[in-house]
Design a protein around this motif. Structure first.
Motif, short mmCIF file in Angstrom:
data_model
loop_
_atom_site.label_atom_id
_atom_site.label_comp_id
_atom_site.label_asym_id
_atom_site.label_seq_id
_atom_site.Cartn_x
_atom_site.Cartn_y
_atom_site.Cartn_z
N UNK A 57 0.84 -1.21 0.00
CA UNK A 57 0.00 0.00 0.00
C UNK A 57 0.87 1.26 0.00
N UNK A 58 0.67 2.12 -0.96
CA UNK A 58 1.46 3.35 -1.05
C UNK A 58 0.77 4.43 -0.23
N UNK A 59 0.91 4.31 1.08
CA UNK A 59 0.23 5.20 2.01
C UNK A 59 0.96 6.53 2.10
N UNK A 60 0.19 7.59 2.17
CA UNK A 60 0.77 8.91 2.36
C UNK A 60 0.47 9.39 3.76
N UNK A 61 1.42 10.03 4.39
CA UNK A 61 1.21 10.59 5.73
C UNK A 61 1.39 12.10 5.66
N UNK A 62 0.51 12.79 6.32
CA UNK A 62 0.55 14.25 6.32
C UNK A 62 1.32 14.73 7.55
N UNK A 63 2.46 15.36 7.32
CA UNK A 63 3.28 15.85 8.42
C UNK A 63 3.23 17.38 8.46
N UNK A 64 3.33 17.90 9.66
CA UNK A 64 3.28 19.35 9.85
C UNK A 64 4.68 19.94 9.96
N UNK A 65 4.86 21.09 9.37
CA UNK A 65 6.11 21.84 9.53
C UNK A 65 5.81 23.06 10.40
N UNK A 66 6.37 23.05 11.61
CA UNK A 66 6.15 24.12 12.57
C UNK A 66 7.20 25.21 12.36
N UNK A 67 6.77 26.42 12.12
CA UNK A 67 7.70 27.53 11.88
C UNK A 67 7.61 28.51 13.05
#
Length: 716
Positions: A420-430
């Protein structure tokens, strides 16, 4: 903390492997007066916690724990209405209603009883069986955190998360307190309800409405160390000052003239992997060159002790809590450009279809040509690079297309295996110069990130194969098949979302097919999330249990020994096999098993726990920054996607990855609502409005609570 007679008796009986008579209980519990046990035993028997065994069906011969669902547990997490505890023996988690916690807090050891084995149905339903705390046998002395509040000119501490009522402060610890301070505290007195506890203040961190202050308190509460031991710091300094000696290079494969380079994020300082790629007549040669950390961090060293306890580096916003001191992580072990470095290389040969036909592991010395950056290489691939970028990568310009070509074939092979080519959404904290969160973006990935991922997967696969072929102790990265009940829940949920998402089987290829069907649709994100929730969590084990998500029988973590202990552990074990590049003898295999068998087992268990602690820390602390950021945007409107549904509200995720909650009460202007939820959708019966997973919704940020990392939205 002094234990009661009851606690001593319970501990003795649950520790014993056979029934104990009164004299044996007294001895095991360290009780001198046997007569004192009679009322305690009678009380525990009346409560059904212990029972007497019979001698031939006639006289009583001893006492033992009752078998009706009792178990020894550790309290893991406590919230305002419920908590979770873990069976110490089986590691199964149980949900405990707030009133059944008996005032227990995280870290307490308790005797618990199973009350319900039925599990909730539908997405968002409780996944744990239920239990109740019968007795707390070991009270944790861990520091807890909270916020100072003022009521009637008196100060109280409101604990984070697990109670809605403030606690009386018995000792201020000499600190000058102010309303709104984030503090650490210890429990002075305990009651059978959380509200009956009292507190002693042990630390004041600063104003609780700042995310960075909340992070400091959180790290203390979770016992995540920021400082290294003095011995480890001294060892790191000595290693750094000595540098690389000629004698350390002599027996290594010299790759300093090879075109080897690194690719990482622009702000990466701990560079532990480099690559080299060549196209050949029969296919490709791929080199994955990893910092030889095990050369510096030896088995009985202070550095190893600290690294073993940390287990992994922790990344929070722009802050890194490293597994190793910076002299190693950013210095002698980091594969910095133009500097000689000791490496552990996996040299692979692949055919034209990108199938690995041969590989070997060897100790090397390398000199990285340049420090590549993902965004810059992506710009080259996208033909948008400026002159400066093109000049920087001039030396590797002919290698980049080969690198991309090979990675695309490797990814194609992975898809064809059914992974499964799962995508994960990651946050970039600035954050700004004061450490305050001023922006949050989704951390995107491009072609170069995928290239490095595929190359690392290949090396990790080879490491596990090598260990399995040689039958040596090892630390594997394992991902077991999903539980059938989770697959059934997923199947039902997908059916409710849309008939086109019909899940027939339970294999990786079946899940992969659903992901592909959802790709480029509005439901893609939600379906991706549902499938992730249905899967087991990957962990470390000393047995090769396979990796479901990658569809690999052989997989381990070899490529990040600067920041992950299991990688360092297998480097140490693999090093035993390649000294002198001679074939491994039966005797040496036996010696390796004897030397590293227990170590591999302990490293797997410890690394799994450390990883979970780090993942939770990164996720929980991220919420502080999200709340801090949204505090400046209260009253503003956004479009979002419903990402979770509960019995009395739902969660909405914004395009920038920020997630907030819409309460059921907010769905009516009067605050009077009648809600019906199937955990896939929620219907407000008075108005008839229905809110379902994956739906687009327009919301407004109503308020935030930075100390609790909470964001509240209202639908507009």
């Amino acid at each position: 903390m002094k234990k009661s007679l009851t606690e001593k008796v319970i501990k003795a009986l649950f520790k014993a492997e056979k029934p104990l008579n009164t004299a044996e209980i007294a001895k095991a519990a360290g009780i001198k007066k046997v007569n004192e046990l009679k009322p305690v035993l009678a009380d525990l028997s009346r409560k059904g916690i212990i029972t007497q065994t019979k001698n031939g069906g006639k006289s009583a011969s001893g006492w033992k724990p009752a078998g009706a669902g009792f178990f020894k547990a550790e309290v893991m997490r406590v919230f305002r209405a419920h908590g979770f505890l873990k069976n110490i023996k089986t590691e199964e988690e149980f949900l405990v209603p707030g009133k059944k916690l008996l005032g227990s807090v995280p870290g307490d050891i308790a005797i618990a009883r199973v009350t319900n084995r039925e599990r909730g149905e539908g997405l968002g339903a409780v996944r744990s069986a239920a239990a109740e705390v019968i007795l707390i046998v070991e009270k944790s002395d861990n520091i807890l955190t909270g916020t100072i509040i003022e009521e009637n000119k008196s100060f109280y501490v409101l604990p984070d998360g697990f109670i809605s009522e403030p606690l009386i402060i018995r000792s201020w610890g000499g600190f000058k307190l102010r309303a709104g301070d984030k503090v650490g505290f210890a429990l002075r007195e305990r009651g059978e309800r959380h509200s009956e506890h009292t507190a002693d203040i042990t630390e004041v961190y600063g104003a609780a409405n700042y995310a960075r202050v909340c992070v400091s308190a959180y790290l203390d509460e979770k016992n995540i160390p920021l400082e290294f031991s003095e011995e480890a710091r001294t060892e790191a300094k000595n290693i750094s000052e000595k540098g690389i000696k000629t004698s350390e290079i002599e027996n290594r494969l010299d790759l300093r003239e090879e075109i080897i380079f690194t690719i990482d994020g622009a702000d990466t300082k701990d560079i532990d992997d480099a690559i080299s790629v060549q196209k050949t007549k029969t296919g490709y040669k791929l080199g994955v060159h990893i910092a030889d950390v095990s050369h510096y961090v030896r088995k009985n060293s202070a550095l190893n002790k600290d690294a073993f306890e940390r287990g992994t580096s922790v990344y929070i916003a722009d802050m890194v809590i490293p597994m190793l001191p910076k002299e190693l992580s950013n210095g002698i072990c980091s594969l910095n450009p133009k500097e000689e470095r000791l490496a552990f290389s996996c040299l692979m040969e692949l055919n034209k279809e990108a199938e690995i036909t041969a590989f070997k592991f060897t100790k090397t010395v390398i000199k990285s040509r340049l420090q590549g950056v993902y965004t810059e290489i992506n710009a080259i691939f996208e033909d948008s690079a400026d002159k400066n970028i093109k000049e920087k990568y001039k030396e590797v310009s002919k290698i980049l297309p080969v690198m991309r070509e090979l990675a695309e074939k490797l990814q194609k092979n992975r898809k064809e295996r059914g992974a499964p080519m799962l995508g994960t959404s990651e946050s970039k904290i600035i954050c700004d110069e004061n450490g305050v969160c001023v922006d949050i973006k989704e951390r995107g990935t491009g072609i170069s990130e995928n290239v490095i991922e595929e190359f690392m997967l290949a090396a990790n696969n080879c490491a596990a194969k090598f260990a399995m072929e040689n039958e040596i102790p090892f630390v594997y990265r394992v991902h077991e098949n999903p539980a059938l009940e989770k697959i059934e829940t997923l199947r039902e949920t997908l059916g409710l979302i849309g008939t086109e998402f019909n899940l027939k089987g339970s294999g990786a290829a079946d899940l992969s097919g659903i992901i592909e069907k959802a790709r480029n649709t509005e439901k893609a994100g939600v379906i991706n999330m549902l499938i992730l929730r249905a899967m087991m969590k990957a962990k470390y084990a000393d047995e090769p249990l396979g990796h479901f998500g990658l569809v690999m029988k052989e997989y381990a973590h070899f490529t990040s020994p600067i920041r992950r202990y299991p990688d360092l552990a297998i480097h140490r074990i693999l090093s035993e096999l390649i000294v002198g590049a001679e074939p491994v003898s039966a005797r040496s295999k036996s010696a390796i098993k004897k030397k590293h068998g227990k170590f591999a087992q302990e490293a797997a268990i410890k690394s799994s726990h450390a990883e979970l602690r780090a993942v939770n820390a990164e996720r929980d602390c991220e919420k502080f920054f999200m709340a801090e950021y949204m505090r400046a945007h209260i009253g503003e409107e956004y479009d979002g996607i419903i990402s979770g549904v509960t019995q009395n509200g739902f969660f909405v995720t914004l395009e920038n990855t920020v997630e907030g909650r819409v309460s059921g009460e907010s769905l009516s202007e009067t605050g009077i609502v009648s809600l019906v939820s199937d955990n896939i959708s929620l219907t407000e019966q008075i108005s008839g409005r229905r809110f379902a997973l994956g739906d687009k919704v327009r919301i407004k940020c109503a308020d935030v609570n930075v100390p609790l990392g909470q964001i509240n939205f209202v639908v507009i």
